[in-house]
Structure formats: C-alpha cells, structure tokens
Design an enzyme around this catalytic site. Structure first.
Site, PDB file in Angstrom:
ATOM      1  N   PRO C  69     -96.395  71.926  12.965  1.00  0.00           N
ATOM      2  CA  PRO C  69     -95.086  72.591  12.813  1.00  0.00           C
ATOM      3  C   PRO C  69     -93.881  71.849  13.408  1.00  0.00           C
ATOM      4  O   PRO C  69     -92.787  71.981  12.879  1.00  0.00           O
ATOM      5  CB  PRO C  69     -95.280  73.944  13.506  1.00  0.00           C
ATOM      6  CG  PRO C  69     -96.520  73.830  14.313  1.00  0.00           C
ATOM      7  CD  PRO C  69     -97.343  72.726  13.757  1.00  0.00           C
ATOM      8  N   ASN C  73     -95.585  69.021  18.516  1.00  0.00           N
ATOM      9  CA  ASN C  73     -96.997  69.133  18.148  1.00  0.00           C
ATOM     10  C   ASN C  73     -97.526  67.809  17.606  1.00  0.00           C
ATOM     11  O   ASN C  73     -98.662  67.429  17.860  1.00  0.00           O
ATOM     12  CB  ASN C  73     -97.189  70.231  17.089  1.00  0.00           C
ATOM     13  CG  ASN C  73     -96.713  71.579  17.577  1.00  0.00           C
ATOM     14  OD1 ASN C  73     -95.802  72.152  17.010  1.00  0.00           O
ATOM     15  ND2 ASN C  73     -97.318  72.083  18.643  1.00  0.00           N
ATOM     16  N   THR C  99     -93.011  68.079   8.908  1.00  0.00           N
ATOM     17  CA  THR C  99     -91.584  67.764   8.786  1.00  0.00           C
ATOM     18  C   THR C  99     -91.031  67.640  10.194  1.00  0.00           C
ATOM     19  O   THR C  99     -90.954  68.628  10.928  1.00  0.00           O
ATOM     20  CB  THR C  99     -90.846  68.860   8.021  1.00  0.00           C
ATOM     21  OG1 THR C  99     -91.328  68.869   6.674  1.00  0.00           O
ATOM     22  CG2 THR C  99     -89.348  68.589   7.988  1.00  0.00           C
ATOM     23  N   LYS C 174     -86.712  64.164   2.829  1.00  0.00           N
ATOM     24  CA  LYS C 174     -86.966  65.605   2.932  1.00  0.00           C
ATOM     25  C   LYS C 174     -85.769  66.336   3.557  1.00  0.00           C
ATOM     26  O   LYS C 174     -85.294  67.344   3.022  1.00  0.00           O
ATOM     27  CB  LYS C 174     -88.216  65.828   3.792  1.00  0.00           C
ATOM     28  CG  LYS C 174     -88.463  67.262   4.263  1.00  0.00           C
ATOM     29  CD  LYS C 174     -89.136  68.112   3.231  1.00  0.00           C
ATOM     30  CE  LYS C 174     -89.242  69.578   3.657  1.00  0.00           C
ATOM     31  NZ  LYS C 174     -90.343  69.856   4.577  1.00  0.00           N
TER      32      LYS C 174
END
Lengths: 301, 301, 301, 301
Positions: C69, C73, C99, C174
């Site tokens: 996420p 992480n 992302t 993105k």
C-alpha cells in the site's frame, strides 16, 4: 440649543437599527423607511416619523443615510419606482452605508449628480456591537468638499470616519480589507492546524507567530483555535461575530471587482470559494473564524 | 576567566559564518568544518581549528552546531560516511539550526540518541543582518532538560530563544510561521494591487488596513508596495531581504509536512505554487515581497 | 507442458489477491508472503507455498512481485530486517507493482542492483474488477532489456503492459495520469454543477461537453452527476470505483514529486487539497467522482 | 428560386465578417451595421446595404444577428440611444451570437419581449477558421418554438446547432464548456511538465494519458507540448488558435455566473487567475495552450 434638521434613514435592519438610534441620541429627528414595516415600529413608538417609500424620505429630508443588504436593494432604494431619485431635493446629501459593488456606487453617484444632489459611499466595518456603541469605522468615498458634512452625521455612529477618495473608494477600501482578512484568517487556520498536527501546543504556536513575521489580526486578536484566546467567537463555539455568509458576500464583491479590473487575486478567489463551500456545509451562521473547524480533519460536526 | 571548552561548527555559509563569529566573540574556541574549504579560511586565519570532516568535529567537540542548506546536507553531515555519528561522544549536545523537514529532524534525533548523545533542532528566523548582530530568533525542539544547555550557546547568536516542545517542533514552528507569512504577503500584494486599481492611494490603503482587521506584518512592517514604507526591500527594488527561492524552499517543507500529516493547506499550497512560478520567471533572488510586482499587470520586468 | 518455475508474491490485499490468482491460472506455482497471515490462507489451501518473510520468498523464487500500500511498506519488504535484499539471488527479477514515490523506486533499484539483481517499477491502473478479470494496465519502468521478461508475468494479470523508460517512470506515468484525472474530474463536477444552476439539463450539458473541447474521460465515460450515465459510481450512490482516499494518496505522491522537481502544479495541488478535505468530511470510501456531491450546495449528506 | 428576405447583421469583426459572408453565400441579402465603418466597406462593395445604426437595421430587417465582443457592446446595440429596440418590429427574431454574461442575455430577452419580438442567445464555439468554413457550433437558448426559425439562419454558418433550453442557456453551455476546457488544458500542461521532469518522454506520456482515464481533448486533440502533435498551435509557437485573452474573458464570465449563483468553482476560479496572469506576462495573443510554456521553468520567453 437650536433643534436639528431631520435626517432620513432607510434600512433599519440589524445594523441600521442601532445606527439610527445613535443619530437619535445625538438629537437628530429621523424620517424612517424600511420595506418591512415592523422594522419601523420601534422608531414610530419613539416619536420618529415613518413614511411609506424612499421617495417620501427624500421629500422630507435633505440628508439621507441608506443601510441595505445588497446592490440590488440599493439600486431599488435609489432608482426604483418610488426611489429616492423621484423626489430628491437639489443639494441633498445622500450617504450609502451598504456594502455593495463599487461599480454600482459609481452608477448611483452619476444619477444622483444629475439631480443636483451629492452621493457618498460610506460602508462600515465593525459589527452589531460596534454599531450599538457608536464605534463603527466608516470608509468614505465622494467629493472631498462634502466630507465634513458627512462626517457630522457619521461621527454620531462611528468613532472612526476615514476619507478614502472619489466615489467608490469607500467600498473599495472595505472589500480590500475584508479580502485580506479572509485570506489571513484561512491562512491562520491552516497554519494552526498544521502546527498542532506537527506536535505544537496551540497557545505556544500562537505566541510564536505573534512575535514573528506571521503575525496578523487573525492570529493575535481573533485567533480561530478554541482555547487560545478568551472573548472571541472561537471561545464560544463560533457564535456571534461576523458570519461566514457575510464574508462570502464580501468576497463575491471583491471577486467581481477583480474580474472587472482584470486584477489577479489568486488567494482572494480561493478564499471566496472556501467560504462558499463552508456556507454549503452548515457554517453559514457561524463566525468566519470557524474555518479552523472546517479544515480540521474530524468527521463529526 | 576560565577558558571555555570548544564548540564544533559545521556549515559556514551566509548564515553560519556570522553565527560562528558571534560564538567566537563570546569566547568559545571553535572546531570548524565546511564542505567548501574556502569557507573555513577566514576562521583558520583567526586561529580557530579547521578539521576535515564532521566526524573529526565530533571527535574534538562535545557541543556541535550545524547550519546547512537542505535535509540532504544535514543527513550527510550526521549519517554520512564521515558523519558526526561515526565519532560522536556520549553525552554530546548536537544542535541543528538548518531549516529542514521535521520528519528528518526526528530521524536524526533517533540515531543520535542511539549513540547516547542529545539532538535538538533549532532553526532560526531573521536573515543575514540578524545573524551578524546576534539578533536571530531560535525555535528549539528537543528534550526540555537540555534546553538550558542549548540556550547558553544559542543566546550568543540570537536575542530570542524559544522552547517549542519535542524534537521537530522547532522546525514545525519555523515552517508554520513562514507559511502564514507567505500567505499574508501574497494576500497583502493582491489586496494592495486590487485597491490601487479601484482608485485607492496605496499609502492610504495601507493605513486603513493597518488600523483594521486586515492588518498583518506584511502590511504594517514590510509593505510590498514601493512608496508605502521606507527601509524595506520594496523601497529598494526588492533587493536584500528574504529571497523568493528561500521562501519557495520553506513552503516545500510545509507542503511535505502537510501531505504526510494529511493536513489541508488550501492557501498554503497555492502560495507554494506561486513562489515556485516566481522562481521560474526571474524573481528567485528578489525579496519575497516582490510578489506585488509579479502580480501587477505590467509586461516589462 | 513443462512445469513453470515458481514466482514470489508479496502483498495479498484487495489487489494482490486477484493478481496472484491470475498468475496461478497461468500455471505459475507461487511462493507467498503477507504481513497478515490470514491473507495467505486461501493460497495455502490451494496448495501454494506460504513462507514467513520477504527474505524467505527471495530464497525460493527468482522472480518476485510486490503489491503493497505505501512507500514505507515497500521499503520494509525490500530493505527491512527480513527483507528481500537479505537473501535475493543474483539475476533475480523484482517487480514492484505498488504505487509509491518514484524517488523511492529509484532508491530501491539502486540497492537491488548492488546485489546483482534487477528491479522494475510496474504500478497498475484499473481497480479490483480489472485485477480479477486480468485487465489491468501496467506502466513499467526499468532496464529495457528486461522488459520482455517482466511482460511474460505481467501479461498474465493485465491486458496492457506499457514500457515507460528508466526505473521510476512507471510510477511517474501512473501519478501523472491520476493527477490529470483528479483535475478533470473536479473540473467536470464544478462545470456540471454550475451549468445546472444556470438552468441547463445535466444530460444535455454532458452531451454538449462531450462533442466539444471540454470533453474528457470524466465527462464522457465516468460522469459524476447522478442520472447522466448508467453503470458508473454516480449511478450507484458513489459506491464502488476508486475511493477518494486512494485518490488523495496518489495526489500526495504527485505533490511530493512536484515539490522535489520544483514543478509548478497549481491545479494539481488544489485537487490534492480538495480530496484531502473530502476525506475529512465523510467521503473517504466513496468513489472519487463524489466530488460532485461535495461541491453541490446542499446541507444534508 | 424566390428571393429571400434580408437579414440584419450587426458586428462585422473577425468572427462576424466570415459569418455574414456565409449568409450571403446562402442567398440572404444583408442589412449591415458596425461601429467601425471600415468593417462594412467590403460588404457595401459586394452590394449589401449598409445603414448607420442598429435601429436602422431593425427598421429594415425582421431577422437580425448580432456578433459583438462584450456585454457592454451588446447592451448598447440593443438598448442604446440608437439601439435595435428603438425600431424593432413586432415578431422580429433577434439572435445574439456574442459571448456574454447569461444574466445580460436574460435582461435583453425581457426587453425584447416587451416589444413583441423574440430574442435568442446563440454563442458559437470554433474560431475564425470554423467561421469561414461554416463549421461553427451554435449553442442556442430561447423559446423552443422559435428554434426552427433560428436554425434556418444559423445552419448557414455552422454545422452544429444545438438547442440548450430557455434564454441564457446557450451562454451557459458556452461558458461551462470553456471553463472545463481551461481547467483541462492547464491540468494537461501541469501534468506533461511534471512527467517530463520525472523523466518521461512527452510523446509516450501523451500516448499513455490518451489510452487512460487522464484522456481529454487537450491531451488527445490539442496537446500543448511542442513536438507531441502536428497541426496544433503548440507546433507553431502557439500562434493562431484561441488567444489567452479570450479565454480569460470567458473565465471572467464563468466566474461572474458562479458568484451570482453561489456555485463553488475552486479550479475554475484558479484557472481564471492563471490566464489573468498570463495576459500580464506577454501571453495575451498566444494560443491558450501556451500555458505549458508559462508553467515550464525556463527564464527565457
């Protein structure tokens, strides 16, 4: 003491009511009109003369003060079917204390001048409390030679009467101040909120800002964070004070003026949009410093 | 008078140079390091000891002040291959006066603590002039018990040393103040520009704002409109003062902090973008009050 | 058909779960890890091998996909105490579909390269539905020579695998797309709201925009106004779709990237702040097109 | 073929000139007026009748098209001392193709109706090229029963004539489209600029956006980045196209409409301010896609 000549007063709302009473205290007989007859009753009971249109006011008084909520109301009071201009006497002094578009003030001034009378715009700052205690600030635009005459009346209602320049500059000064006020207030709210989330104590942060270059009226006199100051709306659940709706209205006037003069107001227009959103989210009647609560990331309201 | 123990100083740039000199004036021998050897020469000539890495500073001094331009430089000075942490002594007091991301300050503090030493963030407000005259304001974050020790040194360089809370809150206070400053300055510039276009005299408008709720440091102490005040950058073609680039940098830190704490900063982020644009349009080295000139609708610059 | 070599998969959340299943459907044995053991159970029951750390995944598989996420992480999964890098084999192919900040992707790539392995960033567009049906779009950054190898795996999970350039450009593509999407969506919402208040029928207005220069994906494919289109979140009380929280997260990444590259994003940063506010006002889990509802001037929500 | 009855045409500027010629091509005799007599000469030479005021046009034609630059010009042409309303015949059809404030269109419609005539607002989209080739889009507001009559004339000048609803909705549709266009264009420019700085190839980024949810007319048909597309202003130093000044004007109308209807337009008002600044910085006559150049961080211009 020779008796004074009567003064016309049109618009006896939250602000007009205490303003008119201060004129009475200073010994001016009043010629009164309001679209809501109930608003006149109190004055009638006190022996003042109530008439049935702005035109009738103009017939009986050669000095008139108007205190109305919007540009449209002011246009109606002056140029409407029973407006002041229908019966205004040559040489009359017409003072508009409404907060409206300066372009409208200029239009009204032109029409008044055609009738051989004098128009001045004199919007106020300070709220109902200042109106009651006679401590308003008046920002006055119009021919400088007539300023002394205006000052005689305005000085009964305010402690500060500032000459700003040609017609429309009173309005300009008012909306300029309120635009900067809105920007500073939102800025203060964003800053206090960010600082608190970064671990700063709000009282300490306010103290640091107030002794530094971030200092502004919104941080040192009217801090929007509950618990930082006493005696301000943020200490009282944002009740009283200057409502978000009124701020949104003034910012709309600033925006219109900026658009017509092609002035870039990047933060001013953003401030306008923020108060617009607040009005839609339940903050209309809260004091404008409640933007702190609005920005605070808490679901409940 | 017993001789004082030496103080380490890393970063002798525009700000670090006069700060270090004020420590010398107060009798502190210095252990000096800068990535640019030329920056050390003046101190060497004055008899101070110059060493070849932050680690070497840490070996010879148990109180060190760092004054560096960015987060990356600070990380390098502390955690780099020859950084302070390689040779820091237990019980040392490390004071970072750089303006950096508070999250980085917290990281550094953790690493320093592991070595048994103490870290405090103590960014300054006030420019080169205040650094020279020893009139900086220090905003200090760190363990409160160590504040007195920090104050002893910082008081030689500043007239105002404010304890803000846990590590990182010094930075937080600094970037909060500068964010509100940027917002108020742009707001003042927009407001003055709008008022002038609406026909108000700039001096009069400034006077009205300053006695009203629009008042802020940018309007009453550092007015951005040429001709309104003397002795400020706007009176001198926006030379000197606090450059737009530096303001853009601080707003970038505010933006990063707001993003990571999920704090909405509608005007703050807009202010950041405006200074970002100014830097791209030839204003980088002008004082940040030149935003008035930037907003003014004139082709020539 | 010769059996395939196993593929590591770290992060079996809402998106990772269906992605991993599509790899299974294509015959790839999986080595599975998730910080939440429950997320692995389904795969264990299906006969896949579950291990107890990213390092263990790296020991058993030389192709690994991570789907996590946040940046933090991802850093933990790669560089943590039991991270991939502890046991990664030379020549391994590590594909991160999270992302995250492109700057973090570049950092991870450097560390991976030091171990003699290959890192690619490959964030996805398309939500849970596209993940299930194998119709995701992957935007891939990394060494071009390795793209074919990545494509072999990504093609099992997506219908569109686009090579974007060096490491980090997948993330860049993105967040650029999502920033423009957010701006267009808010713009569409503001425009539809304004048009409706000016008396236009929303369906007609959408039709006019869509055949004119105002056309965009948010107006013609995902219109935010209830009643204009079928089969979109606005037709279903803004349920499903792409949550406001996720959009706020991506805009935070865009903002960080813009700040670090000194790119002015006036509308992008404003869009970020708007989604930030929405998250604080009860819209976190609603589809991001609910900004129409947020802007609409109605007290009840 | 029976000869057609004459059509009045007021305003023969850049747009009005080719529009009037298209009416001539379709066999309509014209009654011509422009405040600049030179603008009429070409039509006089071609045998059309030139008169000396809008009132005279109204005397000789019962169908009139007006194509004027601002609200003020339109008010003058209709309600001025020699305006259309002085001599308009009952049953006349008056079509205003100017882009003006919808509130003004409604005002004009009321006055026209009092004279027993019909008013429709029919602003255009498409520039001078579309005006020449008869490919304009007309957005028409007014009584639906009269739409067919309007369509007969407008169809000679445009390939697309769209009925939008009551008087004022033609203007509303126009300014709504252009507001969304401005937002999308600035968004595209910000996004392309950010992507390029993050290392993406501009053509590839445009391709990715155009197959994703960031797609919009500004990205796929009118890309603002030089080198991405042929045949658009960005390929020709932003010459031709739709000037930044015109966009700023339309955004001013959107802003006024939003203020008067209390509609929040956070990005719309920001877009307005950005084009306002561009006009002050030498971009007035450049195509509005030059916002890419404006945002790009390069000193030279």
């Amino acid at each position: 003491m020779a008796s004074k000549t009567p003064v016309g007063f049109i618009g006896l709302g939250n602000m007009g009511n205490p303003m008119a009473k201060n004129l009475m205290k200073h010994g001016y007989p009043l010629i009164i009109y309001d679209v809501f007859p109930d608003a006149c009753k109190e004055f009638q009971d006190a022996g003042e003369q109530v008439v049935s249109s702005p035109a009738d006011v103009a017939e009986k008084a050669d000095r008139i003060i108007t205190m109305l909520p919007t540009s449209i109301n002011a246009i109606e009071a002056y140029s409407g079917a029973n407006g002041i201009l229908k019966k205004v006497k040559k040489g009359s002094l017409l003072i508009d204390s409404s907060t409206i578009d300066p372009a409208v003030s200029k239009e009204l001034a032109k029409e008044v001048e055609k009738m051989g009378a004098v128009f001045m715009d004199a919007p106020v700052s300070g709220g109902v409390g200042a109106a009651r205690s006679g401590n308003l600030t008046f920002m006055v635009g119009g021919v400088e030679d007539e300023f002394a005459a205006a000052q005689e009346l305005l000085g009964c209602m305010g402690s500060n009467v500032v000459y700003c320049g040609a017609v429309g500059t009173g309005q300009a000064a008012k909306i300029c101040n309120n635009m900067l006020l809105a920007i500073s207030m939102i800025g203060t709210a964003e800053t206090m909120n960010l600082g608190i989330r970064l671990g700063l104590d709000p009282k300490l942060l306010a103290k640091i800002l107030n002794m530094s270059s971030g200092r502004c009226w919104s941080s040192d006199t009217y801090n929007p964070v509950p618990g930082v100051m006493d005696g301000v709306p943020s200490a009282n659940n944002y009740q009283g004070g200057f409502g978000a709706t009124l701020m949104a209205k003034d910012l709309g006037l600033a925006q219109d003026s900026a658009t017509s003069t092609k002035s870039p107001i990047l933060l001013g227009s953003q401030a306008h949009q923020i108060y617009r959103m607040m009005c839609a989210k339940g903050y209309s009647k809260k004091d404008f410093s409640s933007v702190f609560q609005f920005l605070r990331e808490e679901e409940s309201f």
